[in-house]
Scaffold this active site. Structure first.
Site, PDB file in Angstrom:
ATOM      1  N   HIS A  13      21.590  46.218  56.720  1.00 15.31           N
ATOM      2  CA  HIS A  13      21.877  45.892  55.309  1.00 15.31           C
ATOM      3  C   HIS A  13      23.107  44.983  55.281  1.00 15.31           C
ATOM      4  O   HIS A  13      24.229  45.441  55.460  1.00 15.31           O
ATOM      5  CB  HIS A  13      22.139  47.155  54.485  1.00 15.31           C
ATOM      6  CG  HIS A  13      22.361  46.893  53.027  1.00 15.31           C
ATOM      7  ND1 HIS A  13      21.635  47.516  52.035  1.00 15.31           N
ATOM      8  CD2 HIS A  13      23.216  46.069  52.377  1.00 15.31           C
ATOM      9  CE1 HIS A  13      22.040  47.096  50.850  1.00 15.31           C
ATOM     10  NE2 HIS A  13      23.017  46.215  51.025  1.00 15.31           N
ATOM     11  N   HIS A  15      25.016  41.296  53.490  1.00 17.39           N
ATOM     12  CA  HIS A  15      25.089  40.168  52.550  1.00 17.39           C
ATOM     13  C   HIS A  15      25.733  38.989  53.263  1.00 17.39           C
ATOM     14  O   HIS A  15      26.903  39.076  53.665  1.00 17.39           O
ATOM     15  CB  HIS A  15      25.910  40.549  51.312  1.00 17.39           C
ATOM     16  CG  HIS A  15      25.314  41.703  50.565  1.00 17.39           C
ATOM     17  ND1 HIS A  15      24.382  41.530  49.563  1.00 17.39           N
ATOM     18  CD2 HIS A  15      25.479  43.035  50.705  1.00 17.39           C
ATOM     19  CE1 HIS A  15      24.007  42.718  49.109  1.00 17.39           C
ATOM     20  NE2 HIS A  15      24.653  43.650  49.795  1.00 17.39           N
ATOM     21  N   HIS A 136      18.307  49.950  45.956  1.00 16.93           N
ATOM     22  CA  HIS A 136      19.666  50.228  45.482  1.00 16.93           C
ATOM     23  C   HIS A 136      19.514  51.402  44.516  1.00 16.93           C
ATOM     24  O   HIS A 136      18.978  51.252  43.426  1.00 16.93           O
ATOM     25  CB  HIS A 136      20.287  49.013  44.780  1.00 16.93           C
ATOM     26  CG  HIS A 136      21.700  49.277  44.347  1.00 16.93           C
ATOM     27  ND1 HIS A 136      22.783  48.676  44.949  1.00 16.93           N
ATOM     28  CD2 HIS A 136      22.208  50.108  43.408  1.00 16.93           C
ATOM     29  CE1 HIS A 136      23.903  49.141  44.392  1.00 16.93           C
ATOM     30  NE2 HIS A 136      23.577  50.000  43.448  1.00 16.93           N
ATOM     31  N   ASP A 247      26.421  46.891  54.695  1.00 14.18           N
ATOM     32  CA  ASP A 247      26.603  46.420  53.317  1.00 14.18           C
ATOM     33  C   ASP A 247      27.838  45.532  53.217  1.00 14.18           C
ATOM     34  O   ASP A 247      28.471  45.461  52.155  1.00 14.18           O
ATOM     35  CB  ASP A 247      26.697  47.593  52.326  1.00 14.18           C
ATOM     36  CG  ASP A 247      26.562  47.147  50.879  1.00 14.18           C
ATOM     37  OD1 ASP A 247      25.922  46.106  50.637  1.00 14.18           O
ATOM     38  OD2 ASP A 247      27.116  47.824  49.995  1.00 14.18           O
TER      39      ASP A 247
HETATM   40  C1  NCD Z   1      26.972  43.924  46.950  1.00 11.69           C
HETATM   41  C2  NCD Z   1      27.264  42.432  46.800  1.00 11.69           C
HETATM   42  O1  NCD Z   1      28.426  42.057  46.595  1.00 11.69           O
HETATM   43  O2  NCD Z   1      26.322  41.633  46.938  1.00 11.69           O
HETATM   44  N1  NCD Z   1      28.125  44.672  46.481  1.00 11.69           N
HETATM   45  C3  NCD Z   1      28.446  45.934  46.797  1.00 11.69           C
HETATM   46  O3  NCD Z   1      29.397  46.460  46.228  1.00 11.69           O
HETATM   47  N2  NCD Z   1      27.783  46.619  47.699  1.00 11.69           N
HETATM   48  C4  NCD Z   1      25.725  44.286  46.240  1.00 11.69           C
HETATM   49  C5  NCD Z   1      25.185  45.649  46.609  1.00 11.69           C
HETATM   50  O4  NCD Z   1      24.727  45.879  47.733  1.00 11.69           O
HETATM   51  O5  NCD Z   1      25.228  46.556  45.757  1.00 11.69           O
HETATM   52 ZN    ZN Z   2      24.337  45.632  49.564  1.00 11.03          ZN
END
Ligand code: NCD
Ligand code: ZN
Length: 350
Positions: A13, A15, A136, A247
């Site tokens: 997971h 970003h 989510h 994450d």
């Molecule tokens: C994530 C993001 O910034 O894209 N933020 C977070 O707090 N985890 C989005 C997500 O995974 O909820």
């Molecule tokens: Zn996330």
């Protein structure tokens, strides 16, 4: 000096963002992990196979020379997603899941699903073609207490969804509560969860430690100590239903340190080292490899990586910030120490 050799891990997971932000953060992940499940919440979101394939190309183009890393792409589900798009995504061989963001739940989720009943046909197709649903798990009702939103989501949305679609494989992403641990551990076959380093290492006190701490703010928000302890016990127990998903969610310093700061913690700079700390604290370093390198791959039906990663117990100080285009990125533990470091990484993705 203690050292630990594990099979090369996967981040299930992550970003990565796009453009200059992508170039700034990708090397941290690619030097640790062989592969990562890349979240689709760009602006605009990755809602089609075509967009996912183009995004994958941009990620590969942003890799430092000589580094091999496999981005595993995902689709962003909306009220408009069609079953045909799922079939296309599955046929592409490069899309490994579709992400359900309840509309309004988190960063860049405004295009998300307004009511899961609207995507039942899509979920049915996903089960048919064996595509993983990534969730989510928070309700979005502003009247529901922030700390109760995950538990409410289980009862009101996730448990009924998993019953309606008995063969759909579901990853409950970045779980944060004892209720989620129980749901996953005792759930039907085909249910698993990712766990972040912050939710294993910190409880909600960390949001207020010596003052308001925007760099400890993420969604789902940090929970109580009993929840943290339940998560740590779950991963330390070695169940194959729990696996690594950092994450890591970079936001520019200016977007975090402001009156209405963004949710997201950047952890890719220490994306495996922080877990080593957590597993060591639980006396379960022998369970790190399964969690980081085997359970996720097995759940997604991917071959396990063949390379290795060597970690040594040698503290290092995390920089106050990293470059992030024209701005700065404040990493988790900025200016503080992390007990483990990477000594060597070998081998390409499986
Ligand atoms: C994530 C993001 O910034 O894209 N933020 C977070 O707090 N985890 C989005 C997500 O995974 O909820
Ligand atoms: Zn996330």
């Amino acid at each position: 000096m203690t050292s630990l050799v594990i099979r090369r891990p996967d981040d299930c997971h992550l970003h990565l963002r796009d453009e200059t932000a992508l170039r700034a953060v990708l090397p941290f992940t690619a030097t640790r992990f062989a592969r990562a499940i890349v979240m689709p919440n760009l602006k605009p979101p990755i809602t089609t196979t075509e967009l996912a394939l183009a995004y994958r190309k941009r990620i590969l183009a942003a890799l430092p020379p000589g580094v091999s890393f496999e981005p595993l792409m995902t689709l962003y589900l909306t009220d408009q997603t069609t079953p045909q798009e799922i079939t296309r995504a599955q046929a592409s061989g490069t899309v490994h899941g579709a992400k359900l963001y309840p509309a309004g739940a988190t960063t860049h989720s405004d295009a998300g699903v307004t009511d899961v009943r609207r995507i039942d046909a899509v979920l049915e197709r996903m089960a048919e073609v064996s595509m993983v649903l990534q969730v989510h798990g928070e309700v979005t009702d502003p009247d529901v207490d922030m700390f109760d939103r995950e538990a409410r989501f289980i009862d009101e949305v996730l448990a009924p969804l998993a019953e309606r679609h008995r063969t759909l494989r579901v990853v409950f992403e970045h779980i944060t509560t004892r209720a989620a641990v129980q749901f996953v551990a005792s759930g039907r076959k085909g249910i698993a969860a990712t766990v972040t380093p912050q939710h294993l290492l910190m409880n909600r006190n960390a949001l207020f430690e010596g003052g308001l701490r925007p760099h400890h703010y993420c969604l789902p928000v940090l929970k109580a100590e009993a929840d943290r302890a339940a998560l740590l016990a779950a991963v330390a127990g070695g169940s194959e239903r729990f696996f690594l998903g950092t994450d890591s969610a970079p936001h520019a310093r200016a977007a975090k340190e402001t009156a209405c700061g963004c949710a997201g913690i950047f952890s890719a700079h220490a994306g495996i080292e922080l877990y080593a700390e957590a597993f060591e604290a639980a006396g379960a370093l022998d369970k790190l490899e399964g969690f980081a390198s085997c359970h996720g791959a097995d759940f997604y039906g991917l071959p396990r990586n063949t390379g290795t990663l060597t970690l040594t117990r040698e503290p290092w100080e995390v920089p106050q910030h990293y470059p992030f285009g024209a701005d700065e990125l404040v990493p988790l533990r900025a200016g503080e120490r992390i007990a483990w470091r990477i000594a060597a990484a070998r081998g390409a993705p499986a």
